[in-house]
Enzyme design. Structure first.
Site, PDB file in Angstrom:
ATOM      1  N   VAL A  72     -34.078 -27.569  10.232  1.00 33.26           N
ATOM      2  CA  VAL A  72     -33.196 -27.970  10.448  1.00 33.26           C
ATOM      3  C   VAL A  72     -31.355 -27.954  11.283  1.00 33.26           C
ATOM      4  CG1 VAL A  72     -32.118 -30.532  10.954  1.00 33.26           C
ATOM      5  CG2 VAL A  72     -34.136 -30.526  10.421  1.00 33.26           C
ATOM      6  N   VAL A  74     -27.561 -27.140  11.597  1.00 36.49           N
ATOM      7  CA  VAL A  74     -26.670 -26.805  12.668  1.00 36.49           C
ATOM      8  C   VAL A  74     -25.636 -25.771  12.563  1.00 36.49           C
ATOM      9  CG1 VAL A  74     -24.522 -28.732  13.007  1.00 36.49           C
ATOM     10  CG2 VAL A  74     -26.884 -29.653  12.417  1.00 36.49           C
ATOM     11  N   CYS A  81     -20.339 -32.901  12.120  1.00 37.57           N
ATOM     12  CA  CYS A  81     -19.743 -34.723  13.378  1.00 37.57           C
ATOM     13  C   CYS A  81     -20.890 -34.511  13.989  1.00 37.57           C
ATOM     14  CB  CYS A  81     -19.988 -32.920  14.156  1.00 37.57           C
ATOM     15  SG  CYS A  81     -18.340 -31.882  14.271  1.00 37.57           S
ATOM     16  N   GLY A  82     -22.425 -35.585  13.092  1.00 38.35           N
ATOM     17  CA  GLY A  82     -23.418 -35.332  13.175  1.00 38.35           C
ATOM     18  C   GLY A  82     -24.314 -35.223  14.120  1.00 38.35           C
ATOM     19  N   LEU A  83     -24.361 -33.710  14.092  1.00 38.63           N
ATOM     20  CA  LEU A  83     -25.431 -33.159  15.572  1.00 38.63           C
ATOM     21  C   LEU A  83     -26.750 -32.661  14.144  1.00 38.63           C
ATOM     22  CD1 LEU A  83     -23.221 -30.099  16.776  1.00 38.63           C
ATOM     23  CD2 LEU A  83     -23.141 -32.206  18.017  1.00 38.63           C
ATOM     24  N   GLY A  84     -27.024 -32.974  13.109  1.00 39.29           N
ATOM     25  CA  GLY A  84     -27.925 -33.134  12.203  1.00 39.29           C
ATOM     26  C   GLY A  84     -28.178 -34.810  12.434  1.00 39.29           C
ATOM     27  N   PRO A 109     -32.833 -29.843  -3.245  1.00 39.32           N
ATOM     28  CA  PRO A 109     -32.273 -31.008  -3.763  1.00 39.32           C
ATOM     29  C   PRO A 109     -31.225 -31.500  -3.377  1.00 39.32           C
ATOM     30  CG  PRO A 109     -33.349 -29.739  -4.989  1.00 39.32           C
ATOM     31  CD  PRO A 109     -33.101 -28.614  -4.192  1.00 39.32           C
ATOM     32  N   TYR A 115     -31.176 -36.802   3.993  1.00 39.39           N
ATOM     33  CA  TYR A 115     -32.435 -37.354   4.900  1.00 39.39           C
ATOM     34  C   TYR A 115     -32.662 -38.767   4.447  1.00 39.39           C
ATOM     35  CZ  TYR A 115     -32.497 -33.306   6.605  1.00 39.39           C
ATOM     36  OH  TYR A 115     -32.580 -31.561   7.022  1.00 39.39           O
TER      37      TYR A 115
END
Length: 134
Positions: A72, A74, A81-84, A109, A115
């Site tokens: 993952v 970005v 910005c919320g892409l992940g 960690p 997540y």
């Protein structure tokens, strides 16, 4: 921002450039990047208004029991910005992964809290990660 599932040669190069911004992927060659994408069953990219890849993740799955999310990434200028979140949600709701019982991923960690908002937990029934270096 738009999700993509297939990558042009130029976009594969852009994904490779994203790896250069990570501590764990900066030593990967373009050939390594292309091979890992080719060997993954689901790959998701995010492109910006200039058609540049600014986010990426991939998954490997048996489509019933497990899907493991990898890489993952970005673009540093787009973080926060919320892409992940867009990428993780797109993987979790992907048509081919709808029947999967467990999604799994590796993270540092300091990323655990991030997540957790997607339902990930460290509570995995006592299972331990084991590794053999080849």
């Amino acid at each position: 921002m738009k999700l993509i599932y297939d990558f042009t040669p130029a976009q594969l190069t852009q994904v490779h450039q994203l790896y250069a911004h990570t501590w764990w992927g900066k030593s990967r060659t373009l050939e390594d990047t292309m091979s890992c994408i080719e060997g993954s069953q689901i790959c998701i990219g995010v492109i910006d208004q200039n058609q540049e890849v600014v986010g990426f993740a991939r998954a490997i799955s048996d489509f019933i029991f497990k899907a493991i999310i990898f890489d993952v990434i970005v673009c540093p200028s787009q973080r926060g910005c919320g892409l992940g979140s867009m990428i993780i949600r797109a993987l979790q709701s992907h048509e081919k992964l709808k029947k999967v019982k467990h999604f799994e991923l590796y993270c540092l960690p300091e990323m655990e809290k991030y997540y957790e908002q997607f339902g990930f937990s460290r509570q995995v029934g006592g299972i331990r990660l084991m590794r053999r270096v080849n």
